[in-house]
Design a protein around this motif. Structure first.
Motif, PDB file in Angstrom:
ATOM      1  N   LEU A 197      66.528  87.636  40.402  1.00  0.00           N
ATOM      2  CA  LEU A 197      67.229  88.175  39.243  1.00  0.00           C
ATOM      3  C   LEU A 197      67.073  89.693  39.249  1.00  0.00           C
ATOM      4  CD1 LEU A 197      68.921  87.144  36.939  1.00  0.00           C
ATOM      5  CD2 LEU A 197      66.859  86.883  35.575  1.00  0.00           C
ATOM      6  N   ASP A 198      68.193  90.374  39.524  1.00  0.00           N
ATOM      7  CA  ASP A 198      68.208  91.831  39.747  1.00  0.00           C
ATOM      8  C   ASP A 198      68.330  92.576  38.419  1.00  0.00           C
ATOM      9  OD1 ASP A 198      68.282  94.180  41.169  1.00  0.00           O
ATOM     10  OD2 ASP A 198      70.198  93.797  42.144  1.00  0.00           O
ATOM     11  N   ASP A 199      67.938  93.835  38.410  1.00  0.00           N
ATOM     12  CA  ASP A 199      68.100  94.732  37.248  1.00  0.00           C
ATOM     13  C   ASP A 199      67.535  94.098  35.989  1.00  0.00           C
ATOM     14  OD1 ASP A 199      69.482  96.180  39.117  1.00  0.00           O
ATOM     15  OD2 ASP A 199      71.460  95.771  38.302  1.00  0.00           O
ATOM     16  N   PHE A 200      66.429  93.402  36.124  1.00  0.00           N
ATOM     17  CA  PHE A 200      65.906  92.657  34.985  1.00  0.00           C
ATOM     18  C   PHE A 200      65.493  93.601  33.853  1.00  0.00           C
ATOM     19  CE2 PHE A 200      62.608  90.550  32.487  1.00  0.00           C
ATOM     20  CZ  PHE A 200      63.313  89.422  32.097  1.00  0.00           C
ATOM     21  N   LEU A 226      61.781  88.180  40.091  1.00  0.00           N
ATOM     22  CA  LEU A 226      62.386  89.092  39.129  1.00  0.00           C
ATOM     23  C   LEU A 226      62.304  90.497  39.683  1.00  0.00           C
ATOM     24  CD1 LEU A 226      61.216  88.431  35.454  1.00  0.00           C
ATOM     25  CD2 LEU A 226      63.264  87.633  36.641  1.00  0.00           C
ATOM     26  N   LYS A 227      63.412  91.220  39.604  1.00  0.00           N
ATOM     27  CA  LYS A 227      63.393  92.605  40.051  1.00  0.00           C
ATOM     28  C   LYS A 227      63.511  93.504  38.829  1.00  0.00           C
ATOM     29  CE  LYS A 227      65.021  93.694  44.378  1.00  0.00           C
ATOM     30  NZ  LYS A 227      65.941  94.270  45.380  1.00  0.00           N
ATOM     31  N   ILE A 228      62.453  94.256  38.543  1.00  0.00           N
ATOM     32  CA  ILE A 228      62.452  95.110  37.349  1.00  0.00           C
ATOM     33  C   ILE A 228      63.381  96.293  37.570  1.00  0.00           C
ATOM     34  CG2 ILE A 228      61.031  96.437  35.737  1.00  0.00           C
ATOM     35  CD1 ILE A 228      58.596  94.994  36.787  1.00  0.00           C
ATOM     36  N   ALA A 262      59.356  95.663  41.995  1.00  0.00           N
ATOM     37  CA  ALA A 262      59.691  96.877  41.239  1.00  0.00           C
ATOM     38  C   ALA A 262      60.669  97.683  42.067  1.00  0.00           C
ATOM     39  CB  ALA A 262      58.430  97.678  40.963  1.00  0.00           C
ATOM     40  N   GLU A 263      61.812  98.052  41.491  1.00  0.00           N
ATOM     41  CA  GLU A 263      62.759  98.865  42.258  1.00  0.00           C
ATOM     42  C   GLU A 263      62.753 100.310  41.759  1.00  0.00           C
ATOM     43  OE1 GLU A 263      66.731  97.140  42.034  1.00  0.00           O
ATOM     44  OE2 GLU A 263      67.034  97.882  40.014  1.00  0.00           O
ATOM     45  N   GLY A 264      63.144 101.232  42.623  1.00  0.00           N
ATOM     46  CA  GLY A 264      63.204 102.644  42.229  1.00  0.00           C
ATOM     47  C   GLY A 264      61.853 103.335  42.211  1.00  0.00           C
TER      48      GLY A 264
HETATM   49 MG    MG Z   1      68.625  96.430  40.971  1.00  0.00          MG
END
Ligand code: MG
Ligand code: C2E
Ligand code: MG
Ligand code: MG
Length: 292
Positions: free
Chosen positions: A179-182, A200-202, A236-238
């Motif tokens: 689940l992206d952009d959570f 989960l992708k924060i 964690a993205e970014g």
């Molecule tokens: Mg994303």
């Protein structure tokens, strides 16, 4: 407003709209052509396991090498593809290219590098989606768990029964679900239990200020704990700084990706990256092996 700008204002406004519609149509035609002429390419961003500092996988991110405009990011053309019917063909192109690349890495001995692919809601709910996905995995002889699909919370705007049907199909096929952009979208948390989600992708908007804003730090920490309590891994993205990485590690976050490690890379650069870094699968298979 009308009085001041008068006829010329309205005229200008019409021209402006006309121009935008025209641009959009041009882009749509060009995008259709781009698909036929192979102007799209996938770049890949490594995803890291934080405690072992090894690469667990890659996210595929599409780009368009436009003959005049140069390399275009997805934000410039994915919305156009979604509004026309091109998202089906574009999505198929992306999935095929990702499977092809995975097959080629496997043939070079990089056996366990799962790839995650972003899937638009319209693509996911298209009739042929699950069957063509199964066919593709077979064609490239890939273990299904090596492919992960990244979807956003917008998929839960569909009827529950529709979502459930597709999710069950995907689970049977055996691909992973992320689940992206959570944390940014439609937010009812009940679907986290109802549907089978592996990770989960924060969203990266949380990451931007975790070191300065206490509220963002609290939310991030809470999402990590919640996901793990529900048996999901957290990405964690970014991640752009060592400070953010440290915070994530302190909170027990499993995985991370971001410019701090690598920006999305063209395919030619990946082999070197695989050789120069620790790959998690290898680390697990043979922990004594010194790294090259
Ligand atoms: Mg994303
Ligand atoms: P996303 O799936 O959330 O992908 C993460 C985006 O964040 C990527 O932008 C990536 O380049 C960028 N990013 C990664 N690390 C950092 C960082 O440390 N700092 C900052 N500022 N940005 C970072 P990109 O490649 O422009 O993609 C944007 C969005 O386009 C993606 O967001 C995804 O929603 C969509 N997208 C990309 N490829 C595809 C595709 O093949 N199909 C579909 N349907 N959508 C795609
Ligand atoms: Mg993504
Ligand atoms: Mg996004």
């Amino acid at each position: 407003f009308a009085k001041e700008s008068g006829r010329n204002g309205v005229q200008f406004f019409r021209q402006e709209i006309g121009q935008r519609v025209q641009n959009r149509l041009t882009m749509e035609t060009e995008l259709r052509q781009a698909l036929q002429e192979d102007q799209l390419e996938l770049h890949y961003q490594p995803i890291w396991q934080l405690t072992e500092k090894c690469i667990v996988g890659l996210e595929a991110l599409v780009r368009w090498r436009h003959p005049q405009k140069g390399l275009l990011p997805p934000d410039r053309f994915i919305p156009i593809a979604e509004e026309s019917n091109l998202i089906q063909a574009l999505g198929q192109w992306v999935l095929n290219a990702a499977c092809r690349d995975m097959r080629s890495w496997r043939n070079q001995g990089f056996e366990s590098l799962p790839v995650s692919v972003n899937i638009s809601a319209r693509q996911l709910f298209h009739d042929d989606f699950t069957s063509s996905l199964a066919r593709l995995l077979k064609e490239y002889a890939l273990p299904p768990e090596q492919l992960e699909l990244e979807v956003t919370e917008t998929i839960f705007l569909q009827k529950d029964t529709t979502v459930e049907k597709v999710m069950n199909h995907l689970k049977n096929i055996g691909v992973g679900l992320v689940l992206d952009d959570f944390g940014t979208g439609y937010s009812s948390l009940s679907y986290l239990n109802r549907f089978h989600i592996d990770k989960l992708k924060i969203d990266r908007s949380f990451m931007a200020h975790i070191c300065q804003k206490e509220q963002d730090a609290i939310l991030t920490a809470t999402i990590i704990r919640m996901a793990q309590s529900l048996g999901m891994q957290v990405v964690a993205e970014g991640v752009e700084t060592a400070g953010q990485e440290l915070f994530l590690m302190e909170q027990g976050c499993d995985l991370a990706q971001g410019y701090f490690y690598y920006k999305p890379q063209p395919i030619e650069s990946l082999r070197d990256i695989f050789v120069q870094n620790k790959l998690c699968s290898r680390a697990l298979e043979d922990p004594e092996q010194p790294m090259p």
